[in-house]
Design a protein around this motif. Structure first.
Motif, PDB file in Angstrom:
ATOM      1  N   SER A 417      -7.049  19.207  26.135  1.00 32.95           N
ATOM      2  CA  SER A 417      -7.741  20.282  26.836  1.00 32.95           C
ATOM      3  C   SER A 417      -8.694  19.773  27.899  1.00 32.95           C
ATOM      4  CB  SER A 417      -8.518  21.129  25.826  1.00 32.95           C
ATOM      5  OG  SER A 417      -9.490  20.329  25.169  1.00 32.95           O
ATOM      6  N   GLY A 418      -8.574  18.531  28.246  1.00 32.39           N
ATOM      7  CA  GLY A 418      -9.413  17.989  29.308  1.00 32.39           C
ATOM      8  C   GLY A 418     -10.582  17.191  28.786  1.00 32.39           C
ATOM      9  N   GLY A 419     -10.682  17.053  27.455  1.00 37.33           N
ATOM     10  CA  GLY A 419     -11.771  16.289  26.894  1.00 37.33           C
ATOM     11  C   GLY A 419     -11.574  14.797  27.152  1.00 37.33           C
ATOM     12  N   LYS A 420     -12.649  14.041  26.976  1.00 36.15           N
ATOM     13  CA  LYS A 420     -12.596  12.610  27.200  1.00 36.15           C
ATOM     14  C   LYS A 420     -11.908  11.921  26.030  1.00 36.15           C
ATOM     15  CE  LYS A 420     -17.031  12.869  29.614  1.00 36.15           C
ATOM     16  NZ  LYS A 420     -18.445  12.453  29.591  1.00 36.15           N
ATOM     17  N   GLU A 425     -15.453   7.932  25.431  1.00 39.14           N
ATOM     18  CA  GLU A 425     -16.679   8.505  24.878  1.00 39.14           C
ATOM     19  C   GLU A 425     -17.536   7.431  24.221  1.00 39.14           C
ATOM     20  OE1 GLU A 425     -15.739  11.634  22.242  1.00 39.14           O
ATOM     21  OE2 GLU A 425     -15.288  13.096  23.818  1.00 39.14           O
ATOM     22  N   MET A 426     -16.908   6.482  23.535  1.00 38.68           N
ATOM     23  CA  MET A 426     -17.671   5.428  22.890  1.00 38.68           C
ATOM     24  C   MET A 426     -18.380   4.549  23.913  1.00 38.68           C
ATOM     25  SD  MET A 426     -15.541   4.181  19.535  1.00 38.68           S
ATOM     26  CE  MET A 426     -14.037   3.779  20.416  1.00 38.68           C
ATOM     27  N   PHE A 427     -17.698   4.263  25.023  1.00 40.10           N
ATOM     28  CA  PHE A 427     -18.326   3.441  26.057  1.00 40.10           C
ATOM     29  C   PHE A 427     -19.462   4.180  26.760  1.00 40.10           C
ATOM     30  CE2 PHE A 427     -14.505   0.697  25.906  1.00 40.10           C
ATOM     31  CZ  PHE A 427     -15.157  -0.530  25.863  1.00 40.10           C
ATOM     32  N   GLN A 428     -19.375   5.494  26.846  1.00 33.72           N
ATOM     33  CA  GLN A 428     -20.408   6.268  27.520  1.00 33.72           C
ATOM     34  C   GLN A 428     -21.570   6.620  26.604  1.00 33.72           C
ATOM     35  OE1 GLN A 428     -18.385   9.641  29.240  1.00 33.72           O
ATOM     36  NE2 GLN A 428     -17.653   8.470  31.015  1.00 33.72           N
ATOM     37  N   ASP A 429     -21.367   6.525  25.295  1.00 32.35           N
ATOM     38  CA  ASP A 429     -22.433   6.817  24.343  1.00 32.35           C
ATOM     39  C   ASP A 429     -23.323   5.580  24.202  1.00 32.35           C
ATOM     40  OD1 ASP A 429     -24.104   7.537  22.299  1.00 32.35           O
ATOM     41  OD2 ASP A 429     -22.515   8.326  21.009  1.00 32.35           O
ATOM     42  N   LYS A 430     -24.582   5.694  24.622  1.00 32.00           N
ATOM     43  CA  LYS A 430     -25.487   4.546  24.608  1.00 32.00           C
ATOM     44  C   LYS A 430     -25.754   4.048  23.187  1.00 32.00           C
ATOM     45  CE  LYS A 430     -27.890   5.875  28.861  1.00 32.00           C
ATOM     46  NZ  LYS A 430     -29.206   6.214  29.469  1.00 32.00           N
ATOM     47  N   LYS A 431     -25.626   4.928  22.203  1.00 30.54           N
ATOM     48  CA  LYS A 431     -25.930   4.538  20.837  1.00 30.54           C
ATOM     49  C   LYS A 431     -24.893   3.588  20.256  1.00 30.54           C
ATOM     50  CE  LYS A 431     -28.365   8.858  19.773  1.00 30.54           C
ATOM     51  NZ  LYS A 431     -28.399  10.058  18.883  1.00 30.54           N
ATOM     52  N   VAL A 432     -23.645   3.718  20.680  1.00 27.76           N
ATOM     53  CA  VAL A 432     -22.580   2.886  20.101  1.00 27.76           C
ATOM     54  C   VAL A 432     -21.954   1.944  21.120  1.00 27.76           C
ATOM     55  CG1 VAL A 432     -22.036   4.619  18.376  1.00 27.76           C
ATOM     56  CG2 VAL A 432     -20.821   4.656  20.538  1.00 27.76           C
ATOM     57  N   VAL A 436     -19.556  -1.292  20.265  1.00 27.80           N
ATOM     58  CA  VAL A 436     -18.142  -1.365  20.655  1.00 27.80           C
ATOM     59  C   VAL A 436     -17.869  -2.639  21.453  1.00 27.80           C
ATOM     60  CG1 VAL A 436     -16.339  -0.256  22.015  1.00 27.80           C
ATOM     61  CG2 VAL A 436     -17.875   1.138  20.636  1.00 27.80           C
ATOM     62  N   ILE A 437     -18.724  -2.931  22.419  1.00 29.82           N
ATOM     63  CA  ILE A 437     -18.537  -4.126  23.239  1.00 29.82           C
ATOM     64  C   ILE A 437     -18.622  -5.389  22.379  1.00 29.82           C
ATOM     65  CG2 ILE A 437     -19.513  -5.497  25.121  1.00 29.82           C
ATOM     66  CD1 ILE A 437     -20.398  -2.896  26.429  1.00 29.82           C
ATOM     67  N   SER A 438     -19.593  -5.403  21.457  1.00 28.87           N
ATOM     68  CA  SER A 438     -19.742  -6.571  20.581  1.00 28.87           C
ATOM     69  C   SER A 438     -18.501  -6.773  19.717  1.00 28.87           C
ATOM     70  CB  SER A 438     -20.970  -6.393  19.682  1.00 28.87           C
ATOM     71  OG  SER A 438     -22.146  -6.243  20.450  1.00 28.87           O
ATOM     72  N   THR A 439     -17.935  -5.670  19.236  1.00 32.23           N
ATOM     73  CA  THR A 439     -16.727  -5.769  18.408  1.00 32.23           C
ATOM     74  C   THR A 439     -15.550  -6.322  19.200  1.00 32.23           C
ATOM     75  OG1 THR A 439     -17.478  -3.866  17.107  1.00 32.23           O
ATOM     76  CG2 THR A 439     -15.165  -4.481  16.925  1.00 32.23           C
ATOM     77  N   LEU A 440     -15.377  -5.829  20.420  1.00 30.55           N
ATOM     78  CA  LEU A 440     -14.282  -6.314  21.263  1.00 30.55           C
ATOM     79  C   LEU A 440     -14.462  -7.789  21.614  1.00 30.55           C
ATOM     80  CD1 LEU A 440     -13.876  -3.250  23.677  1.00 30.55           C
ATOM     81  CD2 LEU A 440     -12.423  -3.874  21.739  1.00 30.55           C
ATOM     82  N   VAL A 441     -15.688  -8.167  21.929  1.00 27.80           N
ATOM     83  CA  VAL A 441     -15.963  -9.571  22.265  1.00 27.80           C
ATOM     84  C   VAL A 441     -15.695 -10.463  21.057  1.00 27.80           C
ATOM     85  CG1 VAL A 441     -17.790 -11.214  22.872  1.00 27.80           C
ATOM     86  CG2 VAL A 441     -17.607  -9.047  24.094  1.00 27.80           C
ATOM     87  N   MET A 442     -16.067  -9.977  19.869  1.00 19.32           N
ATOM     88  CA  MET A 442     -15.848 -10.759  18.654  1.00 19.32           C
ATOM     89  C   MET A 442     -14.361 -11.014  18.416  1.00 19.32           C
ATOM     90  SD  MET A 442     -16.765  -9.772  14.737  1.00 19.32           S
ATOM     91  CE  MET A 442     -15.493  -8.499  14.797  1.00 19.32           C
ATOM     92  N   HIS A 443     -13.545  -9.961  18.593  1.00 23.62           N
ATOM     93  CA  HIS A 443     -12.099 -10.130  18.421  1.00 23.62           C
ATOM     94  C   HIS A 443     -11.528 -11.079  19.476  1.00 23.62           C
ATOM     95  CE1 HIS A 443     -10.961  -7.469  15.144  1.00 23.62           C
ATOM     96  NE2 HIS A 443     -11.860  -6.604  15.562  1.00 23.62           N
ATOM     97  N   ALA A 444     -11.975 -10.935  20.710  1.00 25.52           N
ATOM     98  CA  ALA A 444     -11.497 -11.823  21.773  1.00 25.52           C
ATOM     99  C   ALA A 444     -11.897 -13.266  21.484  1.00 25.52           C
ATOM    100  CB  ALA A 444     -12.056 -11.365  23.123  1.00 25.52           C
TER     101      ALA A 444
END
Length: 515
Positions: A417-420, A425-432, A436-444
């Protein structure tokens, strides 16, 4: 409640002034007559409902009245106190407090056998048993005050609360210690798939000098990496295959892929055929990593899903170690083909056990909610004796499946319906965002540390470093098993963040030492 949890019996005054003995459940919010509003242990599945509800199952008192009138009560029903549960689709079913607790577990614990769920499973059981025990103690106190004019003293309240909480918790977690034979066979067959996957991760290390001597590094790299190419393909196709052919059918296809790929690899006349065989085995391995958690999660009760997920992960790393150990015996000019043939041998042994492999009851009920086969399987898996128990378990399956599918459909409809997207949404939410970035960096970082390359090419890495490269490979496999076992034990005790920090520090130091 069961006979063990219904500890108190009371008296109710009739219109003629006489007193009749009835179980305490009759006066509880969990009572069979539902004389007061329902309780809500957690989530949205328990709702307040009226005292009169058409079509509900006979209560304990109703069955007793039927016997006094000379009528035969409905068969298959045991004397239990009951209240009502509202499913996600609005339907009402009557359940005991213990059944309510299982209903909540089914809805809250995903249909996946994955490591790390034990703490959540136990926390849910403790929370519900504690809540139900508090309600029971409160209403016992109110009943005693109404009938005798005296409240329970603090010591009696504490004793009853403790007894009821422990009894309810034991009943809720009985599945964790009661395992039926069909479930054991299901776990065994699924574990063989994960074992085969781990075995084929490391099987190419030991025989490298003896498999078609004179091959180039490039051709050998292609033979090893083709396994990684087939893996994602198998993982993508596994979900669709499981939905179309059933979980059992998909597992059978995966088993045949292991048999065929292992035979081709063992009988290969050239390295090019080995490359093809490794790709086939990669497809089977990728499919296994998707199918096994789904299959075991849909067969096992909620209390066992975390344990089974932990076990299958552990079996995978054991498969890696066994491949290294087998190399001491078969990694030679005449034995390397037998080493590859073990893939087919293990899959063939699994094929012999498939008559004991049951279809997923959740998949059957998803296709037909009235499935007789699904009910027969549930009865075998849980060891039930009464049809009522089976029907209650079916309600748990249907309610949890409906709840989870509606949540997924809601997420999908928001995106359409046009939602993100959820990722955006996770990247735009300052709280998480930082998490999220730390988790991705850890896997990389885990991949860039070279650990996967070491698993696939450890024989080449240790060549020239130690006298026997296979010794270094085996030591690495043994350390991997020990580290996995320790992590699985400490996951709930020390917390995920602590383990991640320590493991990241270990990777950092190890990379510096290697360089």
């Amino acid at each position: 409640m069961s006979e063990f949890t219904t500890l108190l019996s009371g008296k109710k005054k009739e219109d003629n002034g006489s007193l009749s003995r009835r179980s305490f459940g009759s006066f509880s919010r969990f009572g069979p007559d539902v004389e007061t509003s329902g309780v809500k242990p957690s989530g949205d599945s328990i709702s307040n409902i009226p005292a009169v509800l058409e079509g509900h199952r006979p209560s304990m008192s109703a069955q007793a009245d039927a016997l006094q009138d000379g009528k035969r009560p409905s068969t298959g029903l045991r004397n239990r106190s009951r209240s009502f549960v509202q499913n996600i689709d609005g339907t009402m079913v009557s359940m005991t407090p213990l059944e309510m607790g299982r209903h909540e577990l089914y809805e809250e614990v995903p249909f996946l056998a994955m490591s790390g769920l034990q703490k959540k499973e136990h926390s849910l059981s403790v929370a519900f048993s504690s809540y139900a025990a508090q309600i029971d103690t409160l209403e016992t106190d109110e009943y005693m005050a109404a009938t005798t004019g005296k409240h329970l003293d603090p010591e009696e309240k504490e004793r009853r609360l403790s007894q009821m909480s422990l009894l309810l918790l034991d009943e809720l977690e009985v599945d964790a210690i009661t395992v039926t034979t069909p479930l054991i066979f299901a776990v065994l067959i699924a574990s063989l798939l994960m074992f085969n996957t781990g075995y084929n991760i490391s099987v190419m290390n030991a025989p490298e000098p003896f498999v078609f001597p004179g091959h180039s590094t490039t051709s050998w790299s292609m033979a090893v990496s083709s396994f990684c190419i087939g893996g994602p393909l198998g993982a993508v196709l596994a979900g669709q295959l499981a939905d179309q052919r059933g979980r059992r059918g998909a597992l059978m296809i995966t088993t045949w892929l292991f048999i065929f790929g292992g035979l081709v690899q063992a009988l290969a006349p050239s390295l090019n055929i080995v490359i093809l065989a490794r790709a086939i085995i990669g497809v089977a391995s990728g499919a296994s990593t998707v199918l096994v958690p789904i299959y075991l999660g849909e067969l096992a009760p909620p209390n066992l899903r975390g344990v089974l997920g932990t076990m299958t992960q552990f079996v995978l790393v054991i498969g890696i170690l066994v491949a290294d150990l087998v190399g001491f015996v078969l990694a030679n000019p005449t034995g390397w083909r037998y080493m590859f043939f073990l893939t087919s041998a293990m899959a063939f042994f699994q094929l012999l056990l498939t008559p004991f492999l049951l279809e997923s009851p959740r998949w059957l009920l998803g296709r037909n909610a009235s499935s007789t086969k699904a009910r027969f399987i549930i009865k075998k898996l849980r060891g039930f004796r009464y049809d009522e128990e089976v029907e209650t378990e079916v309600e748990h399956f249907l309610g949890a499946s409906k709840s989870q599918s509606m949540q997924n459909d809601s997420d999908d409809s928001d995106e359409k319906s046009g939602g993100k997207s959820a990722m955006l949404e996770m990247f735009q939410d300052k709280k998480v965002r930082l998490l999220v970035i730390s988790t991705l960096v850890m896997h990389a970082a885990s991949q860039f540390s070279g650990i996967n390359a070491v698993f696939y090419y450890s024989g080449l890495f240790f060549d020239g470093v130690i006298d026997n490269p296979l010794v270094g490979t085996t030591l690495m496999g043994a350390i991997n098993v020990v580290a996995t076992y320790v992590a699985l034990l400490l996951m709930d005790k020390c917390g995920r963040r602590t383990l991640i920090m320590w493991s990241s520090a270990g990777m950092f130091v190890s990379c510096i030492v290697i360089v």
